[in-house]
Design an enzyme around this catalytic site. Structure first.
Site, short mmCIF file in Angstrom:
data_model
loop_
_atom_site.label_atom_id
_atom_site.label_comp_id
_atom_site.label_asym_id
_atom_site.label_seq_id
_atom_site.Cartn_x
_atom_site.Cartn_y
_atom_site.Cartn_z
N LYS A 11 -23.63 -30.23 -3.57
CA LYS A 11 -23.21 -30.50 -4.94
C LYS A 11 -21.96 -31.38 -4.99
O LYS A 11 -21.92 -32.38 -5.70
CB LYS A 11 -22.95 -29.19 -5.71
CG LYS A 11 -24.16 -28.27 -5.78
CD LYS A 11 -23.87 -27.01 -6.57
CE LYS A 11 -22.80 -26.13 -5.94
NZ LYS A 11 -23.20 -25.54 -4.63
N ARG A 86 -21.83 -20.23 -12.88
CA ARG A 86 -22.25 -19.46 -11.71
C ARG A 86 -22.96 -18.16 -12.12
O ARG A 86 -23.49 -17.47 -11.26
CB ARG A 86 -21.02 -19.06 -10.88
CG ARG A 86 -20.42 -20.19 -10.11
CD ARG A 86 -21.29 -20.56 -8.91
NE ARG A 86 -20.62 -20.37 -7.65
CZ ARG A 86 -19.74 -21.20 -7.12
NH1 ARG A 86 -19.36 -22.28 -7.76
NH2 ARG A 86 -19.22 -20.95 -5.94
N ARG A 120 -18.27 -28.42 7.45
CA ARG A 120 -17.62 -29.03 6.28
C ARG A 120 -16.11 -29.13 6.47
O ARG A 120 -15.46 -28.23 6.97
CB ARG A 120 -17.93 -28.21 5.03
CG ARG A 120 -17.11 -28.68 3.82
CD ARG A 120 -17.74 -28.31 2.52
NE ARG A 120 -17.70 -26.90 2.22
CZ ARG A 120 -18.23 -26.37 1.10
NH1 ARG A 120 -18.84 -27.15 0.22
NH2 ARG A 120 -18.17 -25.08 0.90
N ARG A 153 -12.19 -25.08 4.79
CA ARG A 153 -11.98 -24.09 3.74
C ARG A 153 -12.03 -22.68 4.32
O ARG A 153 -12.87 -22.37 5.15
CB ARG A 153 -13.05 -24.25 2.65
CG ARG A 153 -12.72 -25.39 1.71
CD ARG A 153 -13.87 -25.74 0.82
NE ARG A 153 -14.50 -24.58 0.19
CZ ARG A 153 -15.42 -24.66 -0.75
NH1 ARG A 153 -15.83 -25.84 -1.17
NH2 ARG A 153 -15.94 -23.58 -1.27
N ARG A 164 -21.30 -15.30 0.48
CA ARG A 164 -21.46 -16.23 -0.65
C ARG A 164 -22.93 -16.48 -0.96
O ARG A 164 -23.31 -16.63 -2.12
CB ARG A 164 -20.75 -17.55 -0.34
CG ARG A 164 -19.23 -17.41 -0.39
CD ARG A 164 -18.55 -18.58 0.28
NE ARG A 164 -18.78 -19.82 -0.43
CZ ARG A 164 -18.68 -21.03 0.13
NH1 ARG A 164 -18.40 -21.15 1.40
NH2 ARG A 164 -18.87 -22.10 -0.60
P1 ADP Z 1 -21.51 -27.75 -2.19
O1 ADP Z 1 -20.57 -28.52 -3.05
O2 ADP Z 1 -22.89 -27.64 -2.77
O3 ADP Z 1 -20.98 -26.44 -1.70
P2 ADP Z 1 -20.94 -29.88 -0.25
O4 ADP Z 1 -21.21 -31.11 -1.04
O5 ADP Z 1 -19.53 -29.52 0.02
O6 ADP Z 1 -21.76 -28.61 -0.85
O7 ADP Z 1 -21.75 -30.05 1.13
C1 ADP Z 1 -21.64 -29.07 2.17
C2 ADP Z 1 -21.47 -29.77 3.53
O8 ADP Z 1 -22.67 -30.46 3.89
C3 ADP Z 1 -20.39 -30.85 3.50
O9 ADP Z 1 -19.75 -30.83 4.76
C4 ADP Z 1 -21.15 -32.15 3.29
O10 ADP Z 1 -20.45 -33.25 3.86
C5 ADP Z 1 -22.46 -31.88 3.99
N1 ADP Z 1 -23.60 -32.49 3.30
C6 ADP Z 1 -23.76 -32.66 1.98
N2 ADP Z 1 -24.97 -33.20 1.70
C7 ADP Z 1 -25.60 -33.37 2.90
C8 ADP Z 1 -26.88 -33.88 3.30
N3 ADP Z 1 -27.78 -34.33 2.40
N4 ADP Z 1 -27.17 -33.89 4.62
C9 ADP Z 1 -26.29 -33.44 5.52
N5 ADP Z 1 -25.07 -32.94 5.22
C10 ADP Z 1 -24.72 -32.91 3.92
#
Ligand code: ADP
Ligand code: ZN
Length: 209
Positions: A11, A86, A120, A153, A164
């Site tokens: 997201k 949420r 992440r 985080r 979570r």
């Molecule tokens: P959310 O906001 O839904 O919790 P994030 O956008 O922070 O998720 O994404 C979670 C992790 O996965 C981050 O480290 C991000 O860089 C990585 N990520 C996001 N989208 C993809 C994707 N399509 N393929 C691989 N990794 C991704």
């Protein structure tokens, strides 16, 4: 637009790109709360324990923050909600003070999520999201958008991730039904690469507009 989906579905990553594409702000109540925690404000201090346990912050706090934020002039042409609502109670309340055109649900299996979240990294200063393998910063452990240090985080530890996911399935997943009934739901496959997901979301949203 609302971005729905389990933690780690992408997201935040998509919100960053879509925000530029549509020239509208992203509102992430999670990022707002993490900023409060860093600032050690009273709100931040009371939320810290909940977040580290993988729990949700209570509806009134979230709705109060969101309602205030939506009054800012930059929201007048639209906005992206990342990580809010949420709960069904939050979704019901939002109907009373915001116009929602669509809810995009990014779908991803639990096993993939653990892998995503453990890699992440987040910029401590500007909040940009990276992934050590799938979306690395060009400068390694430093944010290539603002130069600050990247951090992990505290809620991205494996035990917290499982907690979570539990909370997501119990409290947030019912929103998929809620927005289906409202006629606003678009489902996107979150297992694809970042660029493909962005394209899919833009297509889905343009059908709505
Ligand atoms: P959310 O906001 O839904 O919790 P994030 O956008 O922070 O998720 O994404 C979670 C992790 O996965 C981050 O480290 C991000 O860089 C990585 N990520 C996001 N989208 C993809 C994707 N399509 N393929 C691989 N990794 C991704
Ligand atoms: Zn940064």
């Amino acid at each position: 637009m609302i971005l729905l989906g389990p933690p780690g579905a992408g997201k935040g990553t998509q919100a960053e790109v879509l925000s530029k594409h549509f020239d509208i702000p992203t509102i992430s109540t999670g990022a707002m709360i993490r900023a409060e925690i860093r600032a050690e404000s009273p709100l931040g201090l009371s939320a810290k324990k909940l977040i580290e346990e993988g729990q949700l912050v209570n509806d009134e706090v979230i709705l109060g923050m969101l309602k205030e934020r939506l009054k800012a002039p930059d929201c007048k042409n639209g906005f992206i909600l990342d990580g809010v609502p949420r709960t069904i109670a939050q979704a019901e309340a939002i109907k009373g003070f915001a116009d929602i055109d669509c809810a995009v649900s990014i779908d991803l299996a639990d096993e993939v999520i653990v892998e995503r979240l453990s890699g992440r990294r987040e910029c401590a200063k500007c909040g940009a999201t990276f992934h050590m393998i799938f979306n690395p910063s060009a400068k390694g452990e430093i944010c290539d958008k603002c130069g600050a240090e990247l951090t992990q985080r505290s809620d991205d530890m494996p035990e917290t991730i499982r907690k979570r996911l539990d909370v997501y399935h119990k409290q947030t997943e019912p929103l998929i039904d809620f927005y289906t009934k409202e006629g606003l739901l678009k489902t996107i496959d979150g297992a694809n690469d970042i660029g493909k997901i962005t394209e899919d979301i833009i297509k889905a949203v343009e059908v709505t507009a």
